[in-house]
Design a protein around this motif. Sequence first.
Motif, PDB file in Angstrom:
ATOM      1  N   UNK B  35       0.828  -1.204   0.000  1.00  0.00           N
ATOM      2  CA  UNK B  35       0.000   0.000   0.000  1.00  0.00           C
ATOM      3  C   UNK B  35       0.868   1.262   0.000  1.00  0.00           C
ATOM      4  N   UNK B 163       0.255   4.507  -8.372  1.00  0.00           N
ATOM      5  CA  UNK B 163       0.274   4.510  -6.915  1.00  0.00           C
ATOM      6  C   UNK B 163      -0.647   3.391  -6.440  1.00  0.00           C
ATOM      7  N   UNK B 165      -3.226   1.878  -4.429  1.00  0.00           N
ATOM      8  CA  UNK B 165      -4.298   2.199  -3.488  1.00  0.00           C
ATOM      9  C   UNK B 165      -5.015   0.891  -3.131  1.00  0.00           C
ATOM     10  N   UNK B 166      -6.022   0.940  -2.245  1.00  0.00           N
ATOM     11  CA  UNK B 166      -6.652  -0.323  -1.840  1.00  0.00           C
ATOM     12  C   UNK B 166      -7.257  -1.106  -3.012  1.00  0.00           C
ATOM     13  N   UNK B 167      -7.756  -0.411  -4.028  1.00  0.00           N
ATOM     14  CA  UNK B 167      -8.314  -1.108  -5.187  1.00  0.00           C
ATOM     15  C   UNK B 167      -7.239  -1.858  -5.965  1.00  0.00           C
ATOM     16  N   UNK B 168      -6.067  -1.249  -6.087  1.00  0.00           N
ATOM     17  CA  UNK B 168      -4.960  -1.931  -6.771  1.00  0.00           C
ATOM     18  C   UNK B 168      -4.524  -3.144  -5.952  1.00  0.00           C
ATOM     19  N   UNK B 169      -4.499  -2.992  -4.635  1.00  0.00           N
ATOM     20  CA  UNK B 169      -4.152  -4.123  -3.769  1.00  0.00           C
ATOM     21  C   UNK B 169      -5.110  -5.296  -4.008  1.00  0.00           C
TER      22      UNK B 169
END
Lengths: 422, 422
Positions: B35, B163, B165-169
């Motif tokens: 993150x 970057x 973010x939680x969605x990418x995680x």
Amino acid sequence: MVEKRTPVPVKEAIERVMENIGKGEVEEVSIHNSYGRRLAETITAAHPVPPFDRSPYDGFAIRSVDSTGASREQPVTFQVVEEIGAGFVSEKDLEPFQAVRIMTGAKIPEQCDAVVMLELAQEDHDGTYPLMTIKREFEKNQNISFEGEDTKAGSELVPAGTWIDPGVTALLATFGYATVKVAKRPVVGVFATGTELLDVSDELEPGKIRNSNAYMMIAQLQRAGAEPVYYGKLKDELEPCYEAVRQAAKETDMVITTGGVSVGDYDLLPDVYERLGAEVFFNKVAMRPGSVTTVASWGGTLLFGLSGNPSACYMGFELFVRPVIQAMMHSERPHHTMVKAELAADFSKPNPFTRFVRGSCRAEGDRLYAEPGGFNKSSAVTSLAGANACIVLPGGSRGYQQGDVVDVMLLEDNEGQKEPLS
Amino acid sequence: MVEKRTPVPVKEAIERVMENIGKGEVEEVSIHNSYGRRLAETITAAHPVPPFDRSPYDGFAIRSVDSTGASREQPVTFQVVEEIGAGFVSEKDLEPFQAVRIMTGAKIPEQCDAVVMLELAQEDHDGTYPLMTIKREFEKNQNISFEGEDTKAGSELVPAGTWIDPGVTALLATFGYATVKVAKRPVVGVFATGTELLDVSDELEPGKIRNSNAYMMIAQLQRAGAEPVYYGKLKDELEPCYEAVRQAAKETDMVITTGGVSVGDYDLLPDVYERLGAEVFFNKVAMRPGSVTTVASWGGTLLFGLSGNPSACYMGFELFVRPVIQAMMHSERPHHTMVKAELAADFSKPNPFTRFVRGSCRAEGDRLYAEPGGFNKSSAVTSLAGANACIVLPGGSRGYQQGDVVDVMLLEDNEGQKEPLS
């Protein structure tokens, strides 16, 4: 048999949760580790800023009276009897037509009341002293940064609950806060439930999917400033679910589960809450996605039963969990900031319930535009990447058109607001 | 003697710096620690999402053809021959008028092509099998989430440089990235220069002030995603300054000093650069505050000589240092996002140079407003707290009025833009 649940309006649901929390604990951290925490004390100016009258320029401190009548035709020359850098203090008693060479930030000598900028002085030497000549008058108080002109001693500068950004850090340093009281990060346990879940490092198997919600929520917790504890996956079996949640609830400030919260035969969280004797605040919310969101309390620990679908889990976190974290960290503005934006694309799906659509909010010119993210089904994990906003579309509508002005919740903003939603 | 310096336009100054950097190194981190990092690889869908046709509801999987003609008057009854939860796969060969009890997320059995929602089925039992009766027809493909309907296998989902973010995680987890390649955090050395500086834990002394810029920049570096190394304070003495900067430049990717960069007798950084033989890109920028900002390069390490005044230091960092950090971390959009906003207060000071005024940018209705922060002198450390924006006021104006539309740089935004400024 399908259990009957009464949907609670979103705002009321949020308020029911917020009524059941208190401020979290306080800890003291070094200024070096303070960035991104929330203040647990009000920061007050321990001294004025500037702390003394000082020079804003490199130049010469003079008694302004000596410059009276100075002009291009009648220049006035001063003996430069001393030189003080920033951090040093003048020790001379100035006589008329004497000046002190002074550096930016240095304290103005007692008898001086003006500063001549270096560029406006002509320098020379008389054998004993350096000389400095000016061709214009200087007024009393000209080019002086006065003690307290920025901040008076005792001023309240930053209230408790404020998010520590680089500017706040600068204030902490200025006023001698080598350590600062901040809110402790709430410790939040995370479970993913569902026999269909594989670990992130597992190969795919027929009928199974990888657990993504837990990792997503760990990142959401980090973004919110909390301390996540990942307890792993739970199969859809009552006994181990019950034991695991009970144990985690004893070790943390709150426990989030994702999945298993609906009314299906494999949805075990309702049974877990019942067996614990937890107080269930609500188990259905008038919203899409995430209508089955459940929040309960047991032994002082909040239990969040979020939906297993990624979008619903994401939104449930931002609506219900995040404000609790902010409030526990002493924020007076625990809810996400709401703005209004023009819808940048049609959203034609009619819906009886308030819909929360993740997407992006961008400024163009001086207006805000909100665009739903990607293919907007509740299973659409890809639409969550890059989402910085949640578009709130009230129910009872036949859909929304491009250009409609809608409410938008900003997800990356640290300022927040006092009340939930609009 | 006053050295003559030629002021470089801000945009050109930024570009001179950006031409002299490359991408930073790559490291692999666990998804748990991803993150807030920047991706150093493009994330691709390793499989379709959903990975198989699945049920979006709890209900009954049927062959739609069996429901033909079903109505309130002519209900159709099915034998429920199997029950599958999410994560399990049907093993039965269905005969006509047989159904499978299916849970949300479970794979649709081979012979089925529709799902009856639990609420629309009436349950019973015939002694051998459970029964399920419907009173309406279901179409082929009704209530099925199809393989790949969210994402096709092989789709590029998130480009390198993004970057996390939680969605990418969530995407990383979905596609099995237990570890992910991210850009290494650039290591940045920080010095504060000036004999007038006290440590944060020191008592105030006459003529001295506490070092706040270094702590501020450490927080700015953390916000930018870099790894700060604080080398402490330097007195205004050439030899130790030279040695300290030289040593730090060998140990880090870049070195920032604050103060000592002007043309005064106690401004030693120009001498340090000269003695190092550093290539100086510029030493004066057509901006206020921060006109004396200097950027140089020595042995592959960038040397940023920022002004000692807090606002100038802050802005110099955000304009010149931060984009370098983002670009080294593989961002294609390394510069702060610019928007337009209505000025919410007069800013009447005339100024020949472009002025960068820190303040706050807020939405009201669907419009953006920008307000200068606090008492806006370059010494005003308090105006930096809570600043989320920088208002850019081009020079050559006699001042700006409330209601004027101005360019605003967003300081807390992680998206960024390709080119600097507007």
